[in-house]
Design a protein around this motif. Structure first.
Motif, PDB file in Angstrom:
ATOM      1  N   GLU A 120      15.765  13.412  11.625  1.00  0.00           N
ATOM      2  CA  GLU A 120      17.068  12.955  11.239  1.00  0.00           C
ATOM      3  C   GLU A 120      16.332  11.209  11.216  1.00  0.00           C
ATOM      4  O   GLU A 120      16.137  10.144  10.251  1.00  0.00           O
ATOM      5  N   ALA A 121      16.887  10.446  12.459  1.00  0.00           N
ATOM      6  CA  ALA A 121      16.494   8.967  12.401  1.00  0.00           C
ATOM      7  C   ALA A 121      15.401   8.876  12.202  1.00  0.00           C
ATOM      8  O   ALA A 121      15.470   7.726  11.742  1.00  0.00           O
ATOM      9  N   ARG A 122      14.294   9.193  12.437  1.00  0.00           N
ATOM     10  CA  ARG A 122      13.565   8.903  12.694  1.00  0.00           C
ATOM     11  C   ARG A 122      13.222   8.347  11.348  1.00  0.00           C
ATOM     12  O   ARG A 122      12.473   7.473  10.539  1.00  0.00           O
ATOM     13  N   ARG A 123      13.895   9.308   9.986  1.00  0.00           N
ATOM     14  CA  ARG A 123      13.236   9.851   8.196  1.00  0.00           C
ATOM     15  C   ARG A 123      14.438   8.678   8.141  1.00  0.00           C
ATOM     16  O   ARG A 123      13.372   7.739   7.467  1.00  0.00           O
ATOM     17  N   GLY A 124      14.778   8.208   8.510  1.00  0.00           N
ATOM     18  CA  GLY A 124      15.611   7.169   8.513  1.00  0.00           C
ATOM     19  C   GLY A 124      15.781   5.902   8.377  1.00  0.00           C
ATOM     20  O   GLY A 124      15.984   4.857   7.526  1.00  0.00           O
ATOM     21  N   ALA A 125      15.106   5.809  10.310  1.00  0.00           N
ATOM     22  CA  ALA A 125      14.465   4.159   9.818  1.00  0.00           C
ATOM     23  C   ALA A 125      13.457   3.671   8.761  1.00  0.00           C
ATOM     24  O   ALA A 125      13.303   2.683   8.368  1.00  0.00           O
ATOM     25  N   VAL A 126      12.684   4.980   8.662  1.00  0.00           N
ATOM     26  CA  VAL A 126      10.983   4.850   8.254  1.00  0.00           C
ATOM     27  C   VAL A 126      11.889   4.911   6.029  1.00  0.00           C
ATOM     28  O   VAL A 126      11.285   3.858   6.100  1.00  0.00           O
ATOM     29  N   GLU A 127      12.945   5.056   6.216  1.00  0.00           N
ATOM     30  CA  GLU A 127      13.201   5.211   4.921  1.00  0.00           C
ATOM     31  C   GLU A 127      13.650   3.283   4.720  1.00  0.00           C
ATOM     32  O   GLU A 127      14.004   3.136   3.968  1.00  0.00           O
ATOM     33  N   GLU A 128      14.572   3.396   5.473  1.00  0.00           N
ATOM     34  CA  GLU A 128      14.993   1.545   5.759  1.00  0.00           C
ATOM     35  C   GLU A 128      13.810   1.014   5.616  1.00  0.00           C
ATOM     36  O   GLU A 128      14.017  -0.346   4.403  1.00  0.00           O
ATOM     37  N   ILE A 129      13.370   1.111   6.178  1.00  0.00           N
ATOM     38  CA  ILE A 129      11.552   0.146   5.760  1.00  0.00           C
ATOM     39  C   ILE A 129      10.942   0.460   4.455  1.00  0.00           C
ATOM     40  O   ILE A 129      10.355  -0.446   4.178  1.00  0.00           O
ATOM     41  N   LEU A 130      10.932   1.431   4.506  1.00  0.00           N
ATOM     42  CA  LEU A 130      10.032   1.868   2.954  1.00  0.00           C
ATOM     43  C   LEU A 130      11.308   1.929   2.025  1.00  0.00           C
ATOM     44  O   LEU A 130      10.139   1.468   0.647  1.00  0.00           O
ATOM     45  N   ALA A 131      12.000   1.108   1.866  1.00  0.00           N
ATOM     46  CA  ALA A 131      12.325   1.188   0.240  1.00  0.00           C
ATOM     47  C   ALA A 131      12.347   0.684  -0.202  1.00  0.00           C
ATOM     48  O   ALA A 131      13.046   0.867  -1.374  1.00  0.00           O
ATOM     49  N   PRO A 132      12.263  -0.560  -0.232  1.00  0.00           N
ATOM     50  CA  PRO A 132      11.176  -1.620  -1.290  1.00  0.00           C
ATOM     51  C   PRO A 132      10.220  -0.335  -1.826  1.00  0.00           C
ATOM     52  O   PRO A 132       9.434  -1.170  -3.407  1.00  0.00           O
ATOM     53  N   LEU A 133       9.492  -0.092  -1.742  1.00  0.00           N
ATOM     54  CA  LEU A 133       7.901   0.555  -1.878  1.00  0.00           C
ATOM     55  C   LEU A 133       8.839   1.154  -3.268  1.00  0.00           C
ATOM     56  O   LEU A 133       9.597   2.396  -2.891  1.00  0.00           O
ATOM     57  N   ALA A 135       6.749   5.290  -5.001  1.00  0.00           N
ATOM     58  CA  ALA A 135       6.246   6.314  -4.341  1.00  0.00           C
ATOM     59  C   ALA A 135       4.918   5.966  -4.078  1.00  0.00           C
ATOM     60  O   ALA A 135       4.192   6.386  -3.439  1.00  0.00           O
ATOM     61  N   GLU A 136       4.316   5.416  -5.088  1.00  0.00           N
ATOM     62  CA  GLU A 136       3.493   5.522  -5.969  1.00  0.00           C
ATOM     63  C   GLU A 136       2.952   4.287  -4.696  1.00  0.00           C
ATOM     64  O   GLU A 136       1.658   4.541  -4.090  1.00  0.00           O
ATOM     65  N   ARG A 137       3.242   3.486  -4.404  1.00  0.00           N
ATOM     66  CA  ARG A 137       3.079   2.360  -3.288  1.00  0.00           C
ATOM     67  C   ARG A 137       3.423   3.048  -1.796  1.00  0.00           C
ATOM     68  O   ARG A 137       2.728   2.907  -0.923  1.00  0.00           O
ATOM     69  N   ARG A 138       4.386   3.784  -1.799  1.00  0.00           N
ATOM     70  CA  ARG A 138       4.035   4.389  -0.126  1.00  0.00           C
ATOM     71  C   ARG A 138       2.903   5.401  -0.292  1.00  0.00           C
ATOM     72  O   ARG A 138       2.477   5.571   1.120  1.00  0.00           O
ATOM     73  N   ALA A 139       2.526   6.107  -1.466  1.00  0.00           N
ATOM     74  CA  ALA A 139       1.444   6.784  -1.411  1.00  0.00           C
ATOM     75  C   ALA A 139      -0.474   6.580  -0.885  1.00  0.00           C
ATOM     76  O   ALA A 139      -0.299   6.646  -0.090  1.00  0.00           O
ATOM     77  N   ALA A 140      -0.039   4.674  -1.597  1.00  0.00           N
ATOM     78  CA  ALA A 140      -1.424   3.940  -0.539  1.00  0.00           C
ATOM     79  C   ALA A 140      -1.362   3.294   0.458  1.00  0.00           C
ATOM     80  O   ALA A 140      -2.285   3.240   0.995  1.00  0.00           O
ATOM     81  N   LEU A 141       0.217   3.136   0.855  1.00  0.00           N
ATOM     82  CA  LEU A 141      -0.034   1.702   1.593  1.00  0.00           C
ATOM     83  C   LEU A 141      -0.300   4.022   3.131  1.00  0.00           C
ATOM     84  O   LEU A 141      -0.324   3.434   4.105  1.00  0.00           O
ATOM     85  N   GLY A 142       0.358   4.873   3.030  1.00  0.00           N
ATOM     86  CA  GLY A 142      -0.241   5.857   3.445  1.00  0.00           C
ATOM     87  C   GLY A 142      -1.386   6.378   3.895  1.00  0.00           C
ATOM     88  O   GLY A 142      -2.274   6.591   4.465  1.00  0.00           O
ATOM     89  N   GLY A 143      -2.520   6.401   2.894  1.00  0.00           N
ATOM     90  CA  GLY A 143      -3.338   6.399   2.621  1.00  0.00           C
ATOM     91  C   GLY A 143      -4.388   5.363   3.287  1.00  0.00           C
ATOM     92  O   GLY A 143      -5.239   5.292   3.761  1.00  0.00           O
ATOM     93  N   LEU A 144      -4.224   4.039   2.913  1.00  0.00           N
ATOM     94  CA  LEU A 144      -4.377   2.598   4.140  1.00  0.00           C
ATOM     95  C   LEU A 144      -4.278   3.137   5.429  1.00  0.00           C
ATOM     96  O   LEU A 144      -5.072   2.749   6.002  1.00  0.00           O
ATOM     97  N   LEU A 145      -3.009   3.561   5.951  1.00  0.00           N
ATOM     98  CA  LEU A 145      -3.010   3.748   7.166  1.00  0.00           C
ATOM     99  C   LEU A 145      -3.542   5.125   7.778  1.00  0.00           C
ATOM    100  O   LEU A 145      -4.412   4.901   9.291  1.00  0.00           O
ATOM    101  N   ALA A 146      -4.226   5.628   6.682  1.00  0.00           N
ATOM    102  CA  ALA A 146      -4.902   7.348   7.585  1.00  0.00           C
ATOM    103  C   ALA A 146      -5.785   6.783   7.845  1.00  0.00           C
ATOM    104  O   ALA A 146      -7.094   6.952   8.771  1.00  0.00           O
ATOM    105  N   GLU A 147      -6.644   5.767   6.644  1.00  0.00           N
ATOM    106  CA  GLU A 147      -7.741   5.298   6.660  1.00  0.00           C
ATOM    107  C   GLU A 147      -8.205   4.860   7.973  1.00  0.00           C
ATOM    108  O   GLU A 147      -9.406   4.662   8.400  1.00  0.00           O
TER     109      GLU A 147
END
Length: 158
Positions: A120-133, A135-147
């Motif tokens: 839960e703490a990790r989700r909260g921290a990540v949500e705080e960081i990703l809040a400005p993005l 859903a589409e931009r989060r998915a794009a970022l996830g794809g880039l990071l996975a690559e």
């Protein structure tokens, strides 16, 4: 060692991305620390608990050396982490059923509860960081990071 010339960094897209990734990593670490502090656990202890939770269930609890290898730290570091987590009731040392010189480490029920709070703490921290993005931009970022990470999931300790 001298600091990089800001005019060069801005002209070099790779250097700029590297700097942004470093800054983002620090920002995420600070956010996670804020969320971990109320749980009373350090980031290193959290990594060890996650490693324990992902250990192969069929082979039984891992040895201290297995944990050191998985976390890429020296065995003494694992001993210190296990000492602290054992004092908090999150893990316990158990003897190996075959070799009495070997000590294994297993999660306790308290450790499982701590892991749930950590998630839960990790989700909260990540949500705080990703809040400005979006859903589409989060998915794009996830794809880039996975690559960048080679297409596979990040190791459990990271």
């Amino acid at each position: 060692m001298t600091a990089p010339d800001p005019s060069t960094t801005m002209a070099d897209p790779s250097a700029q991305v590297a700097e942004q990734l470093l800054r983002l990593t620090r920002k995420l670490q600070r956010a996670q620390k804020r969320y971990l502090d109320p749980i009373g656990i350090t980031p290193a202890q959290a990594r060890l608990l996650r490693a324990l939770s992902h250990h192969d269930r069929e082979s039984g609890p891992p040895r201290m050396a297995d944990l050191a290898g998985r976390l890429e730290v020296v065995p003494r570091a694992v001993t210190t982490l296990v000492d602290a987590l054992e004092a908090n009731g999150a893990v316990r040392r158990v003897p190996d059923p075959v070799n009495r010189r070997v000590i294994r480490v297993e999660l306790t029920e308290e450790g499982r509860q701590t892991l749930r709070a950590l998630r839960e703490a990790r989700r909260g921290a990540v949500e705080e960081i990703l809040a400005p993005l979006t859903a589409e931009r989060r998915a794009a970022l996830g794809g880039l990071l996975a690559e960048l990470l080679g297409g596979g999931p990040a190791p459990c300790g990271d």
